[in-house]
Motif scaffolding. Structure first.
Motif, PDB file in Angstrom:
ATOM      1  N   ASP A 196      39.328  57.713  74.341  1.00 42.40           N
ATOM      2  CA  ASP A 196      39.964  58.968  74.724  1.00 42.40           C
ATOM      3  C   ASP A 196      41.232  59.143  73.877  1.00 42.40           C
ATOM      4  OD1 ASP A 196      41.997  57.392  75.874  1.00 42.40           O
ATOM      5  OD2 ASP A 196      41.108  57.524  77.868  1.00 42.40           O
ATOM      6  N   ALA A 197      41.901  60.255  74.028  1.00 43.34           N
ATOM      7  CA  ALA A 197      43.057  60.588  73.185  1.00 43.34           C
ATOM      8  C   ALA A 197      44.140  59.517  73.211  1.00 43.34           C
ATOM      9  CB  ALA A 197      43.630  61.933  73.619  1.00 43.34           C
ATOM     10  N   LYS A 198      44.343  58.848  74.345  1.00 43.95           N
ATOM     11  CA  LYS A 198      45.382  57.814  74.461  1.00 43.95           C
ATOM     12  C   LYS A 198      45.035  56.549  73.681  1.00 43.95           C
ATOM     13  CE  LYS A 198      45.950  59.107  79.172  1.00 43.95           C
ATOM     14  NZ  LYS A 198      45.886  58.644  80.534  1.00 43.95           N
ATOM     15  N   LYS A 199      43.760  56.225  73.608  1.00 42.36           N
ATOM     16  CA  LYS A 199      43.323  54.973  72.971  1.00 42.36           C
ATOM     17  C   LYS A 199      43.044  55.121  71.477  1.00 42.36           C
ATOM     18  CE  LYS A 199      40.935  53.294  77.103  1.00 42.36           C
ATOM     19  NZ  LYS A 199      39.620  52.905  77.635  1.00 42.36           N
ATOM     20  N   ARG A 200      42.818  56.334  71.037  1.00 40.90           N
ATOM     21  CA  ARG A 200      42.320  56.579  69.682  1.00 40.90           C
ATOM     22  C   ARG A 200      43.217  55.990  68.583  1.00 40.90           C
ATOM     23  NH1 ARG A 200      40.650  62.070  70.050  1.00 40.90           N
ATOM     24  NH2 ARG A 200      38.988  61.184  71.268  1.00 40.90           N
ATOM     25  N   ALA A 201      44.512  56.135  68.674  1.00 44.18           N
ATOM     26  CA  ALA A 201      45.419  55.641  67.619  1.00 44.18           C
ATOM     27  C   ALA A 201      45.317  54.127  67.471  1.00 44.18           C
ATOM     28  CB  ALA A 201      46.861  56.055  67.922  1.00 44.18           C
ATOM     29  N   GLY A 202      45.235  53.407  68.579  1.00 45.17           N
ATOM     30  CA  GLY A 202      45.116  51.954  68.519  1.00 45.17           C
ATOM     31  C   GLY A 202      43.819  51.514  67.870  1.00 45.17           C
ATOM     32  N   ILE A 203      42.743  52.214  68.168  1.00 40.28           N
ATOM     33  CA  ILE A 203      41.445  51.891  67.580  1.00 40.28           C
ATOM     34  C   ILE A 203      41.459  52.172  66.084  1.00 40.28           C
ATOM     35  CG2 ILE A 203      38.992  52.493  67.544  1.00 40.28           C
ATOM     36  CD1 ILE A 203      39.289  53.044  70.604  1.00 40.28           C
ATOM     37  N   ILE A 204      42.022  53.298  65.698  1.00 37.11           N
ATOM     38  CA  ILE A 204      42.113  53.647  64.278  1.00 37.11           C
ATOM     39  C   ILE A 204      42.935  52.602  63.529  1.00 37.11           C
ATOM     40  CG2 ILE A 204      43.076  55.328  62.638  1.00 37.11           C
ATOM     41  CD1 ILE A 204      42.205  57.520  64.701  1.00 37.11           C
ATOM     42  N   GLU A 205      44.013  52.131  64.118  1.00 36.86           N
ATOM     43  CA  GLU A 205      44.845  51.097  63.496  1.00 36.86           C
ATOM     44  C   GLU A 205      44.036  49.804  63.285  1.00 36.86           C
ATOM     45  OE1 GLU A 205      48.956  48.640  64.383  1.00 36.86           O
ATOM     46  OE2 GLU A 205      48.622  50.548  65.399  1.00 36.86           O
ATOM     47  N   LEU A 206      43.280  49.396  64.298  1.00 42.27           N
ATOM     48  CA  LEU A 206      42.426  48.210  64.153  1.00 42.27           C
ATOM     49  C   LEU A 206      41.403  48.406  63.034  1.00 42.27           C
ATOM     50  CD1 LEU A 206      41.563  47.052  67.788  1.00 42.27           C
ATOM     51  CD2 LEU A 206      42.839  45.788  66.053  1.00 42.27           C
ATOM     52  N   CYS A 207      40.809  49.597  62.974  1.00 37.09           N
ATOM     53  CA  CYS A 207      39.820  49.882  61.936  1.00 37.09           C
ATOM     54  C   CYS A 207      40.443  49.783  60.543  1.00 37.09           C
ATOM     55  CB  CYS A 207      39.200  51.259  62.142  1.00 37.09           C
ATOM     56  SG  CYS A 207      38.106  51.321  63.568  1.00 37.09           S
TER      57      CYS A 207
END
Length: 165
Positions: free
Chosen positions: A95-106
């Protein structure tokens, strides 16, 4: 018990994969990972099999594989002298709250986001099984919805090759 990876060149004929995997199941040996595909010669396929066992199991499997008419060559691949890769597709909650953290990991793991919607992302990873496992562990904190792994594919490093003689 340790991990072994076998690279097997076979004639690209109907039923050859069934014969190879049947050899494992008849003897009660488990295949941990399996990948197969044509080589540069469409008449020959490469089967890469990862298994867990001891030297006696490995020796028995190699002897049994060598008896199959369709098997052209068998090589055991050691991790230090080979390149192991697998492809993983993983769908995670995003969701919008989690997206930045996932993108950073990627970005850190040099993966690709191949699909995104309001609630999920699909991430494509192509790396060693250990690298993929490390990222999957971190993505698990976000919530893995689905996962698909290809299995290991491998080649020997340097000028060593399995060219059919």
């Amino acid at each position: 018990m340790r991990r072994y990876v076998l690279s097997i060149l076979v004639k690209n004929t109907s039923g050859v994969l069934s014969k190879v995997t049947g050899l494992f199941s008849r003897r009660g040996y488990n295949i941990r990972s399996l990948s197969v595909g044509e080589t540069q010669d469409p008449k020959i396929s490469r089967i890469t099999i990862e298994l867990i066992g001891d030297e006696a199991i490995l020796e028995q499997i190699q002897k049994q594989l060598a008896k199959l008419v369709e098997v052209l060559k068998i090589t055991g691949l050691r991790s230090k002298s080979s390149v192991y890769k697998e492809l993983v597709l993983v769908k995670v909650k995003a969701d919008a709250k989690k997206r930045a953290g996932i993108i950073e990991l990627c970005d850190i793991f040099r993966t690709r986001i191949v699909d995104i919607c309001a609630e999920t992302m699909i991430i494509e990873m192509a790396g060693s099984p250990e690298k993929n496992d490390a990222l999957l562990k971190l993505l698990g904190e976000y919530g893995i919805i689905e996962l698909s792994r290809t299995g290991i594919t491998a080649l020997q490093r340097g000028s060593a090759s399995m060219h059919e003689d």
